[in-house]
Design an enzyme around this catalytic site. Structure first.
Site, PDB file in Angstrom:
ATOM      1  N   LYS A  99       0.887  -1.170   0.000  1.00  0.00           N
ATOM      2  CA  LYS A  99       0.000   0.000   0.000  1.00  0.00           C
ATOM      3  C   LYS A  99       0.920   1.214   0.000  1.00  0.00           C
ATOM      4  CE  LYS A  99      -3.738   2.250   2.526  1.00  0.00           C
ATOM      5  NZ  LYS A  99      -3.149   3.397   3.241  1.00  0.00           N
ATOM      6  N   THR A 209      -9.418   4.195  11.798  1.00  0.00           N
ATOM      7  CA  THR A 209      -9.745   5.073  12.920  1.00  0.00           C
ATOM      8  C   THR A 209     -11.181   4.908  13.409  1.00  0.00           C
ATOM      9  OG1 THR A 209      -8.130   6.705  12.176  1.00  0.00           O
ATOM     10  CG2 THR A 209      -9.842   7.481  13.680  1.00  0.00           C
TER      11      THR A 209
END
Length: 258
Positions: A99, A209
Site C-alpha cells: 500500500k 480510525t
C-alpha cells in the site's frame, strides 16, 4: 442476491472490508476486531513492526495463513523512502504487495501525487503489486492504472477525520473510468459512509480510525462489515434514478373511472 467475490491482484477474497491496524488499545482487541470484521486483508505500517521478531504482536495476530498481509509505506516523504520500505518488507519475506503512501507534510497527511506516481512506476517494474493511496484525482487514478497498479485507493476525506465522502463527485468519476478495483481509503467515519461508497460502485473500503476509536470496536467492526455488504448488494441491484419532481408510486390515471 449474493454479493460476488472481490478480485484483486489476481486473487479472490470474500470480504470487501480492508482493515488498518493502528490506534487499537491492545493486540488482543485488534484480534477480536479482525474476527468480527471477517476481513481477509490487513494493512500494517512497515515502520511500526519488528519484522524479524517472532514475538511482535502484529506478526502473531496477523498470520499469513489467515490474512493477506499488506505492508504500507506510511511515514515515507519521498518516492525513494517508500521504495526502500517496500523492499525491506519483501526482503524480509513479508509480502510483495504494498500500500503505497507518501505524505511529505505531517499535519494534514495529504498524499503527494508526483512522488506517488514516480514510486508506483518503479515498484511495478520491480514486480510489486502496488495499491497507491491518492487524492480523489481521476487523472492521477488513470495514470496509475496505466503504469500497472492493481488498484487505486482515493481518499474520501483527510485521513483520520471521520468526515465521510467529501470527495463524492470525484470518486464517482474515478469509479466510472477505472478498470482496476477502486478502494476508498481515509476519512470513512461511520458504517453509513462505507455503505454510500459501495452504493457508488467502490470495490472495497479501508477502515481504521472509525473502528479503533469507537466505544465498542468489535461491534463497530461488525457494523462496517454489514454496511459494506449492504452497499454492494444495493449497487448490484441497481439503484433507482434521482428526480427533481415528485412521482407517485401509484399512478392516479384512470383511478376514478368506472
Amino acid at each position: 442476491m449474493e454479493t460476488e467475490r472481490f478480485h484483486l491482484g489476481g486473487q479472490e477474497f470474500g470480504s470487501r472490508l480492508i482493515m488498518g491496524t493502528g490506534k487499537f488499545a491492545s493486540p488482543e482487541i485488534l484480534k477480536h476486531v479482525l474476527d468480527a470484521a471477517g476481513c481477509d486483508i490487513v494493512t500494517v505500517a512497515i515502520r511500526r513492526i519488528d519484522i524479524e521478531a517472532e514475538q511482535d504482536p502484529f506478526i502473531r495476530i496477523i498470520s499469513p495463513e489467515n490474512f493477506l498481509f499488506l505492508p504500507n509505506t506510511s511515514g515515507a516523504r519521498t518516492a525513494e523512502e517508500a521504495i526502500r520500505l517496500a523492499e525491506i518488507a519483501r526482503f524480509s519475506g513479508v509480502s510483495d504487495w504494498v500500500k503505497l503512501e507518501i505524505s511529505p507534510e505531517p499535519n494534514h497527511l495529504m498524499p503527494d501525487p508526483i512522488e506517488t506516481l514516480k514510486a508506483a512506476e518503479i515498484l511495478v517494474k520491480k514486480g510489486f503489486k502496488v495499491m497507491p493511496y491518492i487524492h480523489a484525482d481521476p487523472i492521477l487514478a488513470k495514470r496509475l492504472e496505466d503504469v500497472g497498479c492493481v488498484s487505486v485507493m482515493p481518499l474520501g476525506s483527510p485521513i483520520g477525520t471521520n468526515m465521510g465522502l467529501e470527495t463524492r463527485a470525484f470518486l464517482r468519476l474515478i469509479i466510472e473510468q477505472s478498470s482496476i478495483p477502486v478502494i476508498v481509503d481515509a476519512g470513512i467515519g461511520a458504517p453509513s459512509h462505507a455503505c454510500e461508497a459501495m452504493e457508488l460502485g467502490a470495490d472495497a473500503i479501508l477502515v481504521n480510525t472509525a473502528i479503533a476509536a469507537a466505544k465498542h470496536p468489535v461491534h463497530m467492526a461488525k457494523a462496517f462489515a454489514l454496511a459494506i455488504q449492504t452497499g454492494r448488494m444495493a449497487y448490484l441491484a441497481g439503484l433507482g434514478g434521482v428526480s427533481s419532481t415528485a412521482n407517485a408510486s401509484s399512478p392516479l390515471t384512470g383511478f376514478l373511472r368506472v
